[in-house]
Design a protein around this motif. Structure first.
Motif, PDB file in Angstrom:
ATOM      1  N   MET A 113       2.971  20.058  19.022  1.00 56.25           N
ATOM      2  CA  MET A 113       1.970  20.617  18.118  1.00 56.25           C
ATOM      3  C   MET A 113       2.306  22.062  17.756  1.00 56.25           C
ATOM      4  SD  MET A 113      -1.682  18.992  19.269  1.00 56.25           S
ATOM      5  CE  MET A 113      -2.428  19.739  17.823  1.00 56.25           C
ATOM      6  N   GLY A 114       2.847  22.799  18.724  1.00 53.96           N
ATOM      7  CA  GLY A 114       3.258  24.161  18.441  1.00 53.96           C
ATOM      8  C   GLY A 114       4.356  24.215  17.401  1.00 53.96           C
ATOM      9  N   TRP A 115       5.315  23.299  17.503  1.00 54.36           N
ATOM     10  CA  TRP A 115       6.413  23.249  16.533  1.00 54.36           C
ATOM     11  C   TRP A 115       5.869  22.919  15.139  1.00 54.36           C
ATOM     12  CZ3 TRP A 115       8.773  20.380  12.867  1.00 54.36           C
ATOM     13  CH2 TRP A 115      10.081  20.728  12.512  1.00 54.36           C
ATOM     14  N   LEU A 116       4.961  21.971  15.051  1.00 53.99           N
ATOM     15  CA  LEU A 116       4.394  21.598  13.755  1.00 53.99           C
ATOM     16  C   LEU A 116       3.670  22.781  13.110  1.00 53.99           C
ATOM     17  CD1 LEU A 116       2.920  18.059  14.583  1.00 53.99           C
ATOM     18  CD2 LEU A 116       5.061  18.560  13.382  1.00 53.99           C
ATOM     19  N   LYS A 117       2.936  23.555  13.921  1.00 54.03           N
ATOM     20  CA  LYS A 117       2.198  24.698  13.389  1.00 54.03           C
ATOM     21  C   LYS A 117       3.126  25.828  12.971  1.00 54.03           C
ATOM     22  CE  LYS A 117      -1.634  27.815  14.495  1.00 54.03           C
ATOM     23  NZ  LYS A 117      -2.666  28.193  15.505  1.00 54.03           N
ATOM     24  N   ASP A 118       4.207  26.033  13.731  1.00 56.42           N
ATOM     25  CA  ASP A 118       5.107  27.168  13.472  1.00 56.42           C
ATOM     26  C   ASP A 118       6.127  26.898  12.372  1.00 56.42           C
ATOM     27  OD1 ASP A 118       3.799  28.521  15.470  1.00 56.42           O
ATOM     28  OD2 ASP A 118       5.311  28.094  17.007  1.00 56.42           O
TER      29      ASP A 118
ATOM     30  N   LEU B 262       8.859  16.264   8.118  1.00 55.54           N
ATOM     31  CA  LEU B 262       8.994  15.460   9.336  1.00 55.54           C
ATOM     32  C   LEU B 262       7.869  14.431   9.432  1.00 55.54           C
ATOM     33  CD1 LEU B 262      10.293  14.969  12.160  1.00 55.54           C
ATOM     34  CD2 LEU B 262       8.674  16.666  13.033  1.00 55.54           C
ATOM     35  N   MET B 263       6.630  14.867   9.257  1.00 53.32           N
ATOM     36  CA  MET B 263       5.501  13.948   9.388  1.00 53.32           C
ATOM     37  C   MET B 263       5.561  12.835   8.354  1.00 53.32           C
ATOM     38  SD  MET B 263       2.315  16.435  10.535  1.00 53.32           S
ATOM     39  CE  MET B 263       2.570  17.736   9.327  1.00 53.32           C
ATOM     40  N   ARG B 264       6.138  13.122   7.185  1.00 56.13           N
ATOM     41  CA  ARG B 264       6.240  12.095   6.155  1.00 56.13           C
ATOM     42  C   ARG B 264       7.292  11.036   6.463  1.00 56.13           C
ATOM     43  NH1 ARG B 264       5.072  14.564   0.140  1.00 56.13           N
ATOM     44  NH2 ARG B 264       2.881  15.120   0.542  1.00 56.13           N
TER      45      ARG B 264
ATOM     46  N   ILE C  90       7.685  10.922  15.372  1.00 58.45           N
ATOM     47  CA  ILE C  90       8.292  12.172  14.931  1.00 58.45           C
ATOM     48  C   ILE C  90       8.874  12.939  16.112  1.00 58.45           C
ATOM     49  CG2 ILE C  90       6.827  12.310  12.902  1.00 58.45           C
ATOM     50  CD1 ILE C  90       5.237  14.529  14.363  1.00 58.45           C
ATOM     51  N   GLY C  91       8.358  12.705  17.315  1.00 57.56           N
ATOM     52  CA  GLY C  91       8.965  13.328  18.486  1.00 57.56           C
ATOM     53  C   GLY C  91      10.387  12.856  18.690  1.00 57.56           C
TER      54      GLY C  91
ATOM     55  N   TYR D 214       0.838  -1.190   0.000  1.00 56.71           N
ATOM     56  CA  TYR D 214       0.000   0.000   0.000  1.00 56.71           C
ATOM     57  C   TYR D 214       0.875   1.244   0.000  1.00 56.71           C
ATOM     58  CZ  TYR D 214      -4.726   1.613   0.004  1.00 56.71           C
ATOM     59  OH  TYR D 214      -5.919   2.137  -0.430  1.00 56.71           O
ATOM     60  N   PRO D 215       0.439   2.336  -0.647  1.00 55.72           N
ATOM     61  CA  PRO D 215       1.233   3.558  -0.673  1.00 55.72           C
ATOM     62  C   PRO D 215       1.537   4.084   0.721  1.00 55.72           C
ATOM     63  CG  PRO D 215      -0.553   3.669  -2.276  1.00 55.72           C
ATOM     64  CD  PRO D 215      -0.785   2.440  -1.465  1.00 55.72           C
ATOM     65  N   ASP D 216       2.668   4.782   0.858  1.00 62.43           N
ATOM     66  CA  ASP D 216       3.035   5.342   2.153  1.00 62.43           C
ATOM     67  C   ASP D 216       2.372   6.703   2.354  1.00 62.43           C
ATOM     68  OD1 ASP D 216       4.489   7.132   0.601  1.00 62.43           O
ATOM     69  OD2 ASP D 216       6.451   6.328   1.181  1.00 62.43           O
ATOM     70  N   ARG D 217       2.631   7.319   3.514  1.00 63.85           N
ATOM     71  CA  ARG D 217       1.994   8.587   3.854  1.00 63.85           C
ATOM     72  C   ARG D 217       2.209   9.657   2.787  1.00 63.85           C
ATOM     73  NH1 ARG D 217       0.033  11.379   8.096  1.00 63.85           N
ATOM     74  NH2 ARG D 217       0.203   9.506   9.401  1.00 63.85           N
ATOM     75  N   ALA D 218       3.450   9.810   2.344  1.00 59.53           N
ATOM     76  CA  ALA D 218       3.745  10.861   1.367  1.00 59.53           C
ATOM     77  C   ALA D 218       2.938  10.667   0.089  1.00 59.53           C
ATOM     78  CB  ALA D 218       5.241  10.880   1.063  1.00 59.53           C
ATOM     79  N   ALA D 219       2.884   9.437  -0.390  1.00 64.02           N
ATOM     80  CA  ALA D 219       2.154   9.169  -1.631  1.00 64.02           C
ATOM     81  C   ALA D 219       0.660   9.410  -1.455  1.00 64.02           C
ATOM     82  CB  ALA D 219       2.421   7.739  -2.084  1.00 64.02           C
ATOM     83  N   ILE D 220       0.118   9.007  -0.317  1.00 68.55           N
ATOM     84  CA  ILE D 220      -1.312   9.215  -0.067  1.00 68.55           C
ATOM     85  C   ILE D 220      -1.623  10.706   0.003  1.00 68.55           C
ATOM     86  CG2 ILE D 220      -3.159   8.894   1.619  1.00 68.55           C
ATOM     87  CD1 ILE D 220      -1.876   6.167   2.280  1.00 68.55           C
TER      88      ILE D 220
END
Length: 372
Positions: free
Chosen positions: A243-248, A256-258, A222-223, A161-167
């Motif tokens: 969450m603050g780092w992800l938003k900023d 990172l999330m990928r 990712i942490g 199945y495709p990975d996160r980036a591909a989806i």
């Protein structure tokens, strides 16, 4: 071991040391009635005749038999519930051959969202795709790399199945329909990690979403990656800071999330009452402070587990954790014989507490006693 549904690999990963209930520090003081009520939820799900939700995969033998006994006394008080556990179970400390017991926390987040996309709500949660095939634990499919837990059905067979980036880049097309839209990619990612959420809509109603499948790819924290990159230190990391780092940092956050290839699909859980917890892997609502996610390849849903460690209140303060939990959920990051995930409940305060918990713990399973 009868009835515990421990996989054949358990002996290769840990040894079990029997002990007496009086050896469990804090056992006398715990609220056994609360644990018993959580246990009853598992038992009702295991009993196909009385399950209100989809029945979980029922273990054979002693655990199922003990569940039938529990269902005869649904209103057991503290003393009666304590006697029940002591009568029907034998504690065993889980001693891993390497490492030790480790406990993290999770919760049901609550975010604002919309059923339709607009300039504010633009990040979708996707429903389960039509071509997704979940691979049962321990099984493989032709042409699929061992260890992958899902595949894509094609006209000629199966493929990974495709990975996160591909989806995220649209690889699924119309196969996976959005069920709700959120404001921030980081919010969607947190829901992927937690496996459920409450989405507050503009009309004031609350939509519940529950796990409906995953792409079967490996999970990456990712942490932990942020710590390795020197962006944060482990000791002071909290969910709010993450969450603050992800938003900023939107562009670095996307990359990172990928790094976490795992991708979760959802369904609307309209059957849940407002007071219900989210649906766990065992197929019924979780109980805050009593539901535990475990490695499902090693332990059966419904198994009582005693935890002995520390429960953080802040980064600098903690209280004793000596509590009977019930195995009612699992997760892609919950791997190993003494690895657990403590369900804190719903909302911001539950999320704050969950984000603090990453501590060593003594992991004691209550094995069902065989019929005498």
């Amino acid at each position: 071991m009868s009835g515990a549904a421990a996989g054949p690999a358990l002996k290769d990963l840990a040894r079990l040391e029997p002990l007496a209930f009086e050896d469990l520090t804090g056992w006398e003081a715990d609220d056994h009635a609360a644990a018993f009520q959580a246990f009853l939820r598992s038992c009702r799900a295991l009993d196909a005749a009385s399950a209100e939700l989809r029945p979980a995969q029922a273990p054979q033998g002693d655990l199922f038999r003990i569940c039938r006994e529990a269902l005869k006394t649904p209103e057991a008080g503290k003393a009666e519930a304590k006697r029940f556990f002591e009568t029907h179970f034998q504690p065993h400390t889980v001693v891993p051959h390497s490492g030790g017991g480790f406990l993290t926390g999770y919760y049901e987040p609550e975010f604002q969202g919309s059923r339709t996309p607009d300039s504010t709500y633009r990040v979708p949660l996707l429903g389960r795709p039509q071509d997704l095939v979940t691979i049962p634990q321990g099984e493989t499919l032709p042409g699929i790399e061992k260890g992958l837990q899902a595949a894509r059905r094609t006209g000629t067979g199966y493929e990974a199945y495709p990975d996160r980036a591909a989806i995220e880049d649209g690889a699924l097309g119309d196969l996976a329909k959005p069920i709700v839209y959120l404001r921030e990619p980081g919010e969607a990612f947190i829901i992927h990690v937690q496996g459920s959420a409450r989405i507050r809509l503009a009309d004031g109603s609350v939509m519940r979403v529950s796990y409906a499948g995953r792409n079967g790819r490996p999970y990456t924290s990712i942490g932990r990656v942020l710590v390795q990159q020197g962006e944060m230190d482990l000791e002071s990391m909290t969910l709010a800071k993450l969450m603050g780092w992800l938003k900023d940092h939107p562009e670095p956050a996307k990359a990172l999330m990928r790094k976490n290839e795992s991708y979760i699909f959802f369904r609307e859980a309209a059957e849940l009452a407002p007071e219900d917890g989210p649906i766990g892997g065992a197929g019924h609502p979780l109980v805050p402070g009593r539901s535990l996610a475990v490695d499902r390849s090693l332990w059966a849903y419904g198994l009582p587990v005693w935890l002995d460690g520390r429960l953080p209140l802040t980064l600098d303060e903690a209280e004793p954790l000596q509590r009977l939990m019930i195995a009612q959920d699992t997760g892609s990051a919950i791997v190993g014989p003494a690895r657990g995930d403590f369900f804190f409940g719903s909302g911001d305060e539950a999320g704050r507490r969950a984000g603090l918990l990453r501590h060593s713990v003594r992991f004691v399973v209550l094995q069902p006693k065989p019929r005498s």
